[in-house]
Scaffold this active site. Structure first.
Site: not given
Ligand SMILES: NC(=O)C1=CN([C@@H]2O[C@H](COP(=O)(O)OP(=O)(O)OC[C@H]3O[C@@H](n4cnc5c(N)ncnc54)[C@H](O)[C@@H]3O)[C@@H](O)[C@H]2O)C=CC1
Ligand SMILES: O=C([O-])CC(=O)C(=O)O
Length: 316
Positions: A153, A156, A180
């Site tokens: 995460d 990204r 998540h």
């Protein structure tokens, strides 16, 4: 003195498992055992052999074998679990809970027999709850059962910040807390580029868009692929965590850990920043959060708690 190479077993030789196997071998972290179900033994052997045959070209020394036999996982230094089904467009990760809990528990029953001293890294979704399922089944100390979400995460999030400012990804720092899922918490206040807080460089509205894109980053890939989910960045994340553990690097990375009072949560697996080294999770960092950040984290924790309760009910 005989020096023995580390052994890394990856259970689940699908997109994420096979890609992680190659990346781990390329980093020469040890020998890789790729394990899948008996019905897929030949394709699994084929993938492993194909990767091995890339080694003279790329110049890495690592044995890669494919199997469906848990004996080959015996005494692994690290076990990575990617076994399970992936979501399709229109599904949430939580829709996978019942199917994947059954798979993860059955895999962990076998792992604890052949590798009782190993560290286990879980990827299968919904990953916070699957890390709980693994922990319950394995009965290992909490530092040796770790879930992967935050490295991906955060990757990204940092990708989008680097693109926004047209700067090197190497200079972007930040991290994502929480579960998540779509209510994960990218921590803007702790995000910087070359040490400069991003709040001074990117307008507020654009930051909000980057945060939202990060939260649904997995879904963006699922929709583009049409079937299956992301695997290059997830595999790279697994390889980074594997390196931190196997080389005892003591990296500070966001990981899914069992919280027993940290951040005010009890008996909950959630993504938080930690020191990752040879003993697995060696230390959890508890950050001071603003009221707004804490209530966003509470919301994410509530979602994870709900999914864990489904798994817990199924295990009783
Ligand atoms: N935590 C995260 O950040 C991420 C999690 N994932 C999750 O990882 C999982 C795997 O994703 P992919 O590799 O793309 O799926 P995939 O379908 O390509 O591979 C899954 C593999 O697991 C195997 N498998 C199923 N049951 C098994 C068992 N009992 N023992 C051994 N192997 C078994 C299948 O045969 C298949 O080869 C999914 O649940 C996905 O949602 C994927 C990306 C990121
Ligand atoms: O979105 C998915 O289903 C796979 C995953 O967890 C991710 O790519 O973040």
């Amino acid at each position: 003195m005989t020096i023995v190479r580390k052994k890394i077993t990856i259970v689940g030789a699908g997109f994420t498992g096979a890609t992680a196997a190659l990346m781990i071998a390329q980093k020469e972290l040890g020998d890789v055992v790729l394990l899948d179900i008996p019905q897929l033994e030949n394709p699994t052997k084929g993938k492993a052999l194909d990767m091995l045959e890339a080694s003279p070209v790329q110049g890495f020394d690592a044995r890669i074998t494919g199997t469906s036999d848990y004996e080959e996982a015996r005494n692994s230094d690290l076990v990575i679990i990617t076994a399970g089904v992936a979501r399709k467009p229109g599904m949430s990760r939580d829709d996978l809970v019942s199917t994947n809990a059954g798979i993860v528990c059955s895999v962990c029953e076998r792992i604890k027999e052949v590798a009782p001293e190993t560290t286990v890294l879980v990827l299968s979704n919904p990953v916070d709850a699957m890390t709980y399922a693994a922990y319950q089944t394995l009965g290992f100390p909490k530092n040796r059962v770790i879930g992967q979400s935050g490295v991906l995460d955060t990757a990204r999030y940092c990708t989008f910040i680097a693109e926004e400012l047209n700067v090197s990804v190497e200079d972007v720092r930040g991290f994502v807390l929480g579960g998540h899922g779509d209510d994960m918490v990218p921590l803007v206040r702790y995000s910087s580029v070359g040490g400069i807080p991003i709040e001074t460089l990117i307008p507020k509205e654009r930051i909000a868009e980057i945060v939202q894109r990060t939260r649904v980053g997995g879904g963006e890939i699922v929709n583009l692929l049409g079937s299956g989910s992301a695997y290059y960045a997830p595999a790279a994340s697994l390889a980074q965590m594997a390196e931190a553990i196997l080389k005892d690097k003591k990296r500070v990375l966001p990981v899914i850990a069992l919280l027993e009072g940290e951040y005010g949560y009890h008996d909950l697996f959630l993504g938080i920043p930690a020191v990752l080294g040879g003993s697995g999770i060696e230390r959890i960092f508890e950050l001071e959060l603003t009221d707004e950040e804490k209530s966003a984290l509470d919301k994410s924790a509530d979602s994870v708690r709900g999914v864990i309760s489904v798994v817990a009910a199924g295990m009783n």
